[in-house]
Design an enzyme around this catalytic site. Structure first.
Site, PDB file in Angstrom:
ATOM      1  N   ASP A 289       4.151   4.120  -5.318  1.00  0.00           N
ATOM      2  CA  ASP A 289       3.578   2.807  -5.562  1.00  0.00           C
ATOM      3  C   ASP A 289       3.829   2.492  -7.042  1.00  0.00           C
ATOM      4  OD1 ASP A 289       2.429   0.368  -5.266  1.00  0.00           O
ATOM      5  OD2 ASP A 289       0.580   1.069  -4.345  1.00  0.00           O
TER       6      ASP A 289
HETATM    7  C1  BGC Z   1       0.894  -2.406  -4.519  1.00  0.00           C
HETATM    8  C2  BGC Z   1       1.875  -2.210  -3.382  1.00  0.00           C
HETATM    9  C3  BGC Z   1       3.044  -3.131  -3.558  1.00  0.00           C
HETATM   10  C4  BGC Z   1       3.680  -2.823  -4.889  1.00  0.00           C
HETATM   11  C5  BGC Z   1       4.923  -3.644  -5.160  1.00  0.00           C
HETATM   12  C6  BGC Z   1       1.562  -2.295  -5.858  1.00  0.00           C
HETATM   13  O1  BGC Z   1       0.728  -2.647  -6.908  1.00  0.00           O
HETATM   14  O2  BGC Z   1      -0.157  -1.468  -4.407  1.00  0.00           O
HETATM   15  O3  BGC Z   1       1.253  -2.437  -2.147  1.00  0.00           O
HETATM   16  O4  BGC Z   1       3.937  -2.973  -2.494  1.00  0.00           O
HETATM   17  O5  BGC Z   1       2.740  -3.080  -5.912  1.00  0.00           O
HETATM   18  O6  BGC Z   1       4.629  -4.946  -5.422  1.00  0.00           O
END
Ligand code: BGC
Length: 743
Positions: A289
C-alpha cells in the site's frame, strides 16, 4: 571505397540483427520462457527498478518543466521504474511510456489507478452495489469500469477491497462489501472476474485484492490504526473474502497498512509467504500500500528504509508503492548477501509475467488508443447500466402505511441541501467521474414528476440549520402531499481518511425533521451516506426511509425510478444499522456469549446494555420492497445427514400483494457445538426470486458438508458432527428455523 564497404556491411548486419528477435521479444514462445530470458539480460539495478512504483501525474505540457516530473522521466528512462499510479488518460500514459521505450531493455510500464466504482461513468459505491446481492449486475458494473479505464490507458485497478468491517466509523466501509464473509467472498470474486475478464484484450484491467489482511478490523474504526485479531478470527472472518478473490484469478494483491499479530502486513511472512503464496498458491504479484514498506519504520518494525526493503522482501512482498525503498536498496542488500538473487527474480518475474500477458511487449501502447478513449467512455449504454445498478443498490428501511411509491399526480416537497448539491454527490474515489455530469436528486425528481416538485434547502452544507432555512422548508411544504427530506452526510465524507467518531444524523437535520413532522404530512427520508449512520432519532419523525448511499452518475434518476414505483426497491443492507454509536461494532454473525440476553429484557446479569437494546436498528440482510412476502413450511430433506450427503432445504414463498416483486431469500446456519465457537447465524446461500402477483413458489437450496465447516487456527477446514440449525428468511433477524444432525 573502403569506407563505403564498411558502411554497407554495418548497415546489412544491423538490419539482419534487428530482424532476429531476442527470445523475450518472441511472442511465439511461452511467457515463462520469455520471462526467464529477460531476467537473464537484466542487471540487478534494472530488476530492482521493476519493483519500483511511483505516483505519476502529468508528463506533457507544463509538467515537462517540473523538476519532480523530470526526475521521474529520468528514472523511467534508466529502467528504474516498473509502474506508475495516477497517470490519467491515453495522452499522458503514452507520453511516459515513450520514456520507458528509451530504456535499455524497453520494458513497458504498468499504469495503475484506483478504479473503485467506475472510471468516467460512476457506479454506486461498492458497499451500495453489494446491497443489490445481484452478482451478475456487480460483475457487469466492474467490467464496464474496466472497459472505460482500459480505454484510457489504465492496466490495473486497485480493487476490489475485500476487507470485512463491522465498524461504520471507518470511512472505508464504502469500498467493501459489508460485514459478512460469505457475501463478501462471492461479490469479491465477481468483481475480479468483471475487471479482468480473461486479461487478453485491452478492455480489461488487472484486479488488486486489498488490503491484505484484516484492515477492516482497525481499532475504533480509525484509519491507519492498529489491528489485533486472533488466528481464529483471521481465518473465519477476515481471510475468506481475499481468498475467494485470489481463487477467482486476481492478478495482484495489496499489502495492508496495519499490523497483524504485531507485524506490519508488508513485512508479515505468515500472511504473505505462508498463507497467500504457500497455502493459497497465489501466482500473481503483490504491491505494497502507499509507502507501507517505509511506514514499517513508524510502526517500529524497521529501523530505516533499507531495513524496510529487506523485511518486505524477506516476507515475500514485491512491488513497492511510493516508498522508493526497493530500487534504492535492493542492489546493496543483494551485494551484502542479505537477499538472494532468486528472491529478487521471483518477485520481478511475476511482474514481468503480467506485462507479457497484457501484450505490452508486443505493443507498449496497446491501451493508449485515443479513439477508444473517446468512444468507450460515458456512453448511453454505460449510463443505463449505472442507473440499473443504482436502483438495485437502494435499500428501503421503512415504509409505513405503504406511503411509497408516490401517487402519480402527488405534489412533492423536496428538502435538503444534498438533493441539489452536486459537489456532495461523490466521494473522492471517482477516477474521472465529474459531478457536473451526474444527475442530482432534484434533477431526477424534476424530470420524473415534472411540475409537481418544489425544493428548499433545509440545512447548510455543514449540516447545521437556521430558523430561516427551516421556515423556507415549511413554506415549501404547505401545498405538498408528501415531503421528501434528503438527510445524511456528504459523499466527500466517505473513503480513506474519513473516519468519523459519530456517524450520526446531525442535530440540524433532526431539528428540521422534527419541525416538518408537525405539519402532519407523510415524510420520506432519503439518506445519503457512504456508511450506515445511526438513524434511531431520525426514524421517529419519518414514515419511510430510503437508504440511498452514494449512487454515482445516475443517482437522481435511480431514486426517482424507485420513488415513483417505475422500479421497486429490492436492496438489502449488507451492514447492520447501529442503534447507537456506543453499540458499534454491532453485527449479525456475533457469538452467543456465556450470558446471552433473553428476548424478554427482565432479569439481571446478562450480556447487554442497560440503556439501549443489543440489536441494531436495522439488521444485516434487511430491506423492504413494494410487495409483502410470506415464508412458510421450511422443510429439510432429512433430519440427519452424513459428511458426504447433500441436504435439500425448501421453503414456501408467497407474494402477498398485487404487484410483481422480487425477494432476496437468505439461508443461514448455526453450528450449535464445535471445538471453536460458531456465530449465532452465518449466511451460507441466497437467491433472488421474482414473483408474479399472488404467486406462491417453493424456493430450494442445497447444503453440502462444506457449507457446515469452519477454519481451525491453522487455516484448515474442519467439519464436526453435531446439531445444526437452518434459518431461512428475508433478513438475518426474521427467519424460520429447522434443525438437523450431522453424523
Ligand atoms: C490506499 C489504497 C489505494 C492506494 C493507491 C492508499 O492510500 O489505502 O487503497 O489503492 O492508496 O491510491
Amino acid at each position: 571505397m573502403k569506407f563505403s564497404l564498411v558502411l554497407l556491411f554495418t548497415s546489412l548486419f544491423c538490419t539482419a540483427h534487428s530482424q532476429t528477435k531476442l527470445p523475450y521479444q518472441n511472442e511465439k514462445l511461452s511467457i515463462d520462457l520469455r520471462v526467464k530470458d529477460l531476467l537473464g539480460r537484466m542487471t540487478v539495478e534494472e530488476k530492482a527498478g521493476q519493483l519500483n512504483q511511483l505516483n505519476g501525474g502529468a508528463f506533457t505540457g507544463p509538467a515537462l518543466k517540473d523538476e519532480a516530473q523530470k526526475s521521474k522521466m529520468k528514472l523511467v528512462q534508466e529502467g528504474k521504474v516498473g509502474s506508475l499510479l495516477n497517470v490519467i488518460g491515453t495522452k499522458e500514459t503514452r507520453a511516459i511510456q515513450e520514456y520507458a521505450m528509451k530504456s535499455r531493455l524497453k520494458i513497458p510500464l504498468l499504469f495503475g489507478l484506483d478504479v473503485i466504482h467506475g472510471y468516467k461513468t460512476i457506479f454506486p459505491i461498492p458497499l451500495a452495489e453489494a446491497c443489490s446481492w445481484n452478482l451478475d449486475q456487480i460483475e457487469t458494473n466492474s467490467s464496464v469500469a474496466a472497459k472505460e479505464a482500459a480505454s484510457a490507458g489504465i492496466h490495473w485497478t486497485f480493487a476490489p477491497m475485500c476487507d470485512i468491517s463491522n465498524d461504520p466509523r471507518w470511512g472505508r466501509v464504502m469500498e467493501g462489501a459489508g460485514e459478512d464473509p460469505y457475501l463478501a467472498s462471492v461479490i469479491s470474486a465477481k468483481r475480479v472476474k468483471g475487471f479482468q475478464g480473461n486479461l487478453k484484450g485491452n478492455e480489461n484491467v488487472m484486479a488488486c485484492v486489498k488490503h491484505f489482511a484484516a484492515y477492516g478490523a482497525v481499532e475504533g474504526g480509525r484509519e491507519y490504526n492498529t489491528v489485533d485479531v486472533s488466528r481464529f478470527m483471521l481465518w473465519n472472518k477476515y481471510l475468506p473474502s481475499y481468498k475467494a478473490a485470489v481463487e477467482a484469478g486476481a492478478a495482484t494483491v495489496m499489502n495492508a497498512f496495519n499490523v497483524v499479530e504485531g507485524v506490519p502486513a508488508s513485512g508479515n511472512k505468515y500472511l504473505v509467504n505462508d498463507v497467500l503464496k504457500k497455502k493459497w498458491g497465489f501466482k500473481g504479484f503483490l504491491v505494497s500500500d502507499w509507502s507501507s514498506f517505509n511506514e514499517m519504520i513508524n510502526h517500529g518494525y524497521a529501523k530505516d528504509s533499507k531495513d524496510a526493503a529487506l523485511k518486505a522482501m524477506q516476507a515475500g512482498s514485491m512491488m513497492d508503492m511510493e516508498s522508493s525503498a526497493s530500487y534504492k536498496y535492493l542492489p546493496e542488500l543483494i551485494k551484502e548477501g542479505k537477499l538472494t538473487l532468486a528472491q529478487l527474480d521471483e518477485a520481478v518475474g511475476k511482474i514481468l509475467y503480467y506485462k507479457f500477458k497484457l501484450g505490452l511487449f508486443e505493443d507498449p501502447f496497446y491501451f493508449c488508443n485515443a479513439r477508444k478513449e473517446i468512444q468507450n467512455l460515458f456512453t448511453d449504454e454505460h449510463r443505463n447500466i449505472a442507473r440499473q445498478a443504482a436502483v438495485q443498490s437502494i435499500v428501503m428501511l421503512k415504509n409505513n402505511e405503504s406511503i411509497l411509491p408516490v401517487k402519480n399526480d402527488a405534489k412533492i416537497a423536496l428538502i435538503g441541501h444534498y438533493a441539489e448539491s452536486k459537489e456532495d454527490m461523490f466521494d473522492f474515489w471517482v477516477a474521472q467521474g465529474k459531478t457536473d455530469e451526474a444527475v442530482s436528486i432534484l434533477e431526477g425528481f424534476e424530470q420524473r414528476f415534472n411540475g409537481n416538485v418544489t425544493y428548499a434547502k433545509g440545512y447548510m452544507p455543514d449540516n447545521t440549520t437556521t430558523e430561516t432555512l427551516i421556515n423556507e422548508a415549511i413554506q415549501n411544504c404547505y401545498n405538498a402531499d408528501i415531503i421528501f427530506v434528503n438527510i445524511g452526510i456528504s459523499g466527500k465524507m466517505a473513503g480513506e481518511d474519513r473516519a468519523l467518531a459519530q456517524p450520526e444524523i446531525s442535530q440540524g437535520q433532526i431539528e428540521l425533521l422534527k419541525t416538518l413532522r408537525k405539519l402532519g404530512k407523510p415524510i420520506v427520508a432519503l439518506v445519503s451516506s457512504g456508511r450506515p449512520l445511526v438513524l434511531t432519532e431520525a426514524d421517529k419523525y419519518v414514515d419511510a426511509i430510503l437508504q440511498i448511499w452514494i449512487l454515482g452518475t445516475e443517482a437522481g434518476n435511480a431514486v426517482a425510478d424507485v420513488v415513483s414505483g417505475d422500479q421497486s426497491p429490492t436492496g438489502k443492507t449488507v451492514m447492520s444499522f447501529p442503534y447507537a454509536v456506543g453499540q458499534i461494532p454491532v453485527y449479525y454473525n456475533h457469538f452467543n456469549t456465556n450470558r446471552p440476553a433473553p428476548s424478554d429484557p427482565g432479569g439481571d446479569w446478562y450480556s447487554r446494555y442497560r440503556d439501549i437494546p443489543n440489536d441494531p436498528l436495522y439488521p444485516f440482510g434487511y430491506g423492504l420492497t413494494y410487495t409483502q412476502f410470506g415464508y412458510s413450511d421450511l422443510r429439510l430433506s432429512k433430519s440427519t445427514m452424513t459428511k458426504s450427503d447433500t441436504l435439500t432445504v425448501k421453503v414456501t414463498l408467497s407474494n402477498q400483494s398485487e404487484r410483481p416483486g422480487e425477494e432476496i431469500v437468505q439461508l443461514y446456519i448455526r453450528d450449535h457445538v464445535a471445538s471453536l465457537i460458531r456465530p449465532v447465524k452465518e449466511l451460507k446461500a441466497f437467491q433472488r426470486v421474482k414473483m408474479a402477483p399472488a404467486d406462491v413458489q417453493d424456493v430450494t437450496f442445497k447444503i453440502s458438508a462444506k457449507d457446515l465447516s469452519f477454519y481451525d487456527v491453522n487455516g484448515n477446514l474442519v467439519l464436526e458432527p453435531g446439531k445444526f440449525s437452518i434459518f431461512v428468511g428475508g433478513n438475518s433477524r426474521d427467519v424460520t428455523e429447522a434443525v438437523f444432525e450431522l453424523k
